[in-house]
Enzyme design. Structure first.
Site, PDB file in Angstrom:
ATOM      1  N   GLY A 239       0.826  -1.201   0.000  1.00 49.58           N
ATOM      2  CA  GLY A 239       0.000   0.000   0.000  1.00 49.58           C
ATOM      3  C   GLY A 239       0.854   1.242   0.000  1.00 49.58           C
ATOM      4  N   SER A 240       0.306   2.317   0.510  1.00 49.73           N
ATOM      5  CA  SER A 240       0.993   3.601   0.446  1.00 49.73           C
ATOM      6  C   SER A 240       2.183   3.651   1.393  1.00 49.73           C
ATOM      7  CB  SER A 240       0.025   4.734   0.790  1.00 49.73           C
ATOM      8  OG  SER A 240      -0.259   4.738   2.181  1.00 49.73           O
ATOM      9  N   THR A 241       3.123   4.523   1.069  1.00 54.75           N
ATOM     10  CA  THR A 241       4.296   4.713   1.911  1.00 54.75           C
ATOM     11  C   THR A 241       3.912   5.256   3.275  1.00 54.75           C
ATOM     12  OG1 THR A 241       5.773   5.025   0.028  1.00 54.75           O
ATOM     13  CG2 THR A 241       6.468   5.988   2.122  1.00 54.75           C
ATOM     14  N   VAL A 243       1.149   4.819   5.009  1.00 61.28           N
ATOM     15  CA  VAL A 243       0.597   3.752   5.836  1.00 61.28           C
ATOM     16  C   VAL A 243       1.688   2.752   6.209  1.00 61.28           C
ATOM     17  CG1 VAL A 243      -1.027   1.821   5.882  1.00 61.28           C
ATOM     18  CG2 VAL A 243      -1.727   4.016   4.922  1.00 61.28           C
ATOM     19  N   GLY A 244       2.564   2.450   5.267  1.00 60.68           N
ATOM     20  CA  GLY A 244       3.651   1.531   5.544  1.00 60.68           C
ATOM     21  C   GLY A 244       4.544   2.004   6.673  1.00 60.68           C
ATOM     22  N   GLU A 261       5.700  -3.376   0.844  1.00 62.48           N
ATOM     23  CA  GLU A 261       5.873  -2.910  -0.536  1.00 62.48           C
ATOM     24  C   GLU A 261       4.988  -1.681  -0.685  1.00 62.48           C
ATOM     25  OE1 GLU A 261       4.555  -4.172  -4.935  1.00 62.48           O
ATOM     26  OE2 GLU A 261       5.854  -5.659  -3.960  1.00 62.48           O
ATOM     27  N   CYS A 295       1.026  -0.219  -9.024  1.00 61.00           N
ATOM     28  CA  CYS A 295       2.203   0.177  -8.242  1.00 61.00           C
ATOM     29  C   CYS A 295       3.405   0.465  -9.130  1.00 61.00           C
ATOM     30  CB  CYS A 295       2.558  -0.920  -7.231  1.00 61.00           C
ATOM     31  SG  CYS A 295       1.278  -1.234  -6.007  1.00 61.00           S
TER      32      CYS A 295
END
Length: 490
Positions: A239-241, A243-244, A261, A295
């Protein structure tokens, strides 16, 4: 169906389009929460789906079930786990048409691509059933009267958090890797594609013992409760950076492990000497497939000045000829964006680039009328300080910078905060080898924006995440190592 199976799988998602259940311990449990999330049909803008997020108590119950099932599942022979995944693959493949239609209805993905993504998910389940029977450790060179081995063992409970843009292959790859290595799972699909994610996971769970795969639906609050649970040993998130990073902080604070990722801003370098029509076709494929919502979509284009005019001419022709419309119509070539939020991001990036001096050779503004449609857009004259060149746009936009030579193109392609993948189109073998060596990304593709043999693995770089996202190294990441030293009793 496996003899240990207790889950019943009724027909695929039916009207009314309300997702108000979770899968816990082999049973579909009615959601107890009072909050509801409303999702619109991306093609019409009309409300179409309602999702009831799991409460913290429901998330804890799902982790309870996974923890309870963990001991028996890790002791299940790998061949039996593989057989269950092959059974799940067959179920997913048989439901590919229904799954594809559901994905199209919820995210706007073109119907042909949506069905194919379900087939790819089935392929990934089958692949894990084969590769998961490979080496599970190694023997060490100890003393003659001893036995020294390194074992690979499951983490225990794994949380799998997946995105909306390509939910079938992403979820199937992570779920299969976790399950074949003996882990039990709590899965949270994205709320933007909750119904397709739910149906895929439910089909997979139908081939497994109760509690081995549990599913909780919901948004960020649901995910936060899941990753914070101390019984979750590993969190695998795509998912998004943003959230990561939040997940990494939460899980790291309690000593857990993560596989991430995250975002990308993938470049494509077009070298001198390439065929302009072919190069334009590759750029269009990378920038416009799934309306630019992949992505590894092409988001930055670096054109050698020797071929720039010809490539742009062909690219504009392709963009302007694309048929925009109903994603369920197989004649459509460009469907809607997933929702108004994503449409606003694309519109903002393009508008800011135009205000800063870029030129729209095709597209360049949102389409009038209902739905989240944005035309295939080609921007010339983009500079490194524009958001369209630095932040994830995630839309059908080919943002172009012209360069004087390959050195400049490679330098610009390697700049920025992301390092997911990159493509280089070149007839020069030396340039191809340089790109493979110098680009700080997880995947380098030469002369093809998509493709690759099964069995590859890659670690994203920079802000694009950490840890293998696929392949045999993902299977390794789903395990922990234990060394055993054995001597005979005296």
């Amino acid at each position: 169906m496996s003899s240990t199976q207790t889950v019943q799988t009724p027909p695929l998602f039916a009207a009314p389009r309300r997702l108000g259940t979770h899968l816990v311990g082999g049973e579909e449990v009615a959601a107890a929460g009072e909050r509801e999330l409303t999702r619109a049909d991306p093609a019409t803008g009309e409300p179409a789906w309602t999702v009831v997020p799991a409460t913290d108590a429901e998330v804890a119950s799902a982790v309870d079930a996974a923890a309870e099932a963990a001991r028996a599942w890790r002791r299940t022979p790998p061949a039996e786990r593989a057989a269950a995944l092959r059974e799940a693959a067959a179920a997913v493949r048989a439901a590919a048409d229904d799954l594809g239609s559901l994905l199209t209805a919820t995210t706007g993905r073109l119907i042909g691509q949506a069905r194919e993504s379900a087939v790819v998910a089935a392929d990934l389940l089958d692949e894990a059933a084969t590769t998961g029977l490979g080496a599970t450790g190694r023997t060490l060179a100890g003393a003659p009267a001893t036995l020294d081995v390194v074992r690979r063992e499951p983490h225990g409970v794994v949380a799998v958090v997946t995105p909306w843009n390509d939910p079938f292959p992403t979820a199937a790859g992570l779920l299969a890797a976790a399950l074949i290595t003996g882990n039990t799972v709590v899965h949270k699909p994205s709320e933007r594609s909750a119904a397709p994610g739910w149906e895929l996971a439910r089909l997979i769970a139908g081939a497994l013992p109760a509690g081995v795969l549990n599913v909780v639906n919901g948004d960020g609050g649901t995910g936060a409760a899941l990753v914070a649970d101390p019984r979750v040993a590993l969190v695998a998130q795509v998912g998004s950076t943003a959230v990561g990073r939040e997940i990494a902080a939460r899980v790291g604070a309690r000593g857990g492990r993560v596989l991430l990722e995250n975002g990308g801003k993938d470049p494509i370098v077009v070298d001198a000497g390439v065929d302009p029509a072919w190069a334009a076709g590759q750029i269009a494929l990378g920038a416009f497939t799934n309306t630019g919502q992949i992505c590894t979509s092409v988001e930055r284009v670096y054109l050698h000045e020797a071929v720039a005019e010809d490539v742009l001419g062909e690219l504009v022709r392709i963009a302007e000829a694309m048929r925009v419309g109903d994603p369920a119509d197989r004649a459509t070539e460009l469907g809607p964006l997933v929702d108004e939020v994503q449409l606003a991001v694309v519109d903002e990036h393009v508008s800011a680039a135009l205000a800063a001096g870029a030129e729209a050779l095709a597209g360049g503004s949102r389409r009038d009328g209902a739905g989240c449609f944005y035309p295939a857009t080609v921007l010339d004259g983009c500079t490194a300080d524009m958001a369209v060149m630095t932040e994830e746009t995630f839309g059908p936009v080919a943002a172009v910078t012209r360069v004087a030579d390959f050195d400049e193109a490679l330098r610009l392609a390697d700049a920025g905060r992301y390092g997911l993948a990159a493509t280089v189109l070149t007839p020069d073998l030396a340039h191809a080898l340089r790109a493979a060596e110098e680009l700080e990304v997880g995947t380098v593709k030469v002369n093809a924006v998509f493709g690759g043999a099964p069995g590859g693995s890659a670690d994203p770089r920079k802000d694009s995440g950490a840890g293998a996202g696929y392949g045999p190294d993902l299977l390794a990441a789903m395990t922990v190592l234990k060394t055993v030293h054995l001597e005979a009793a005296h």
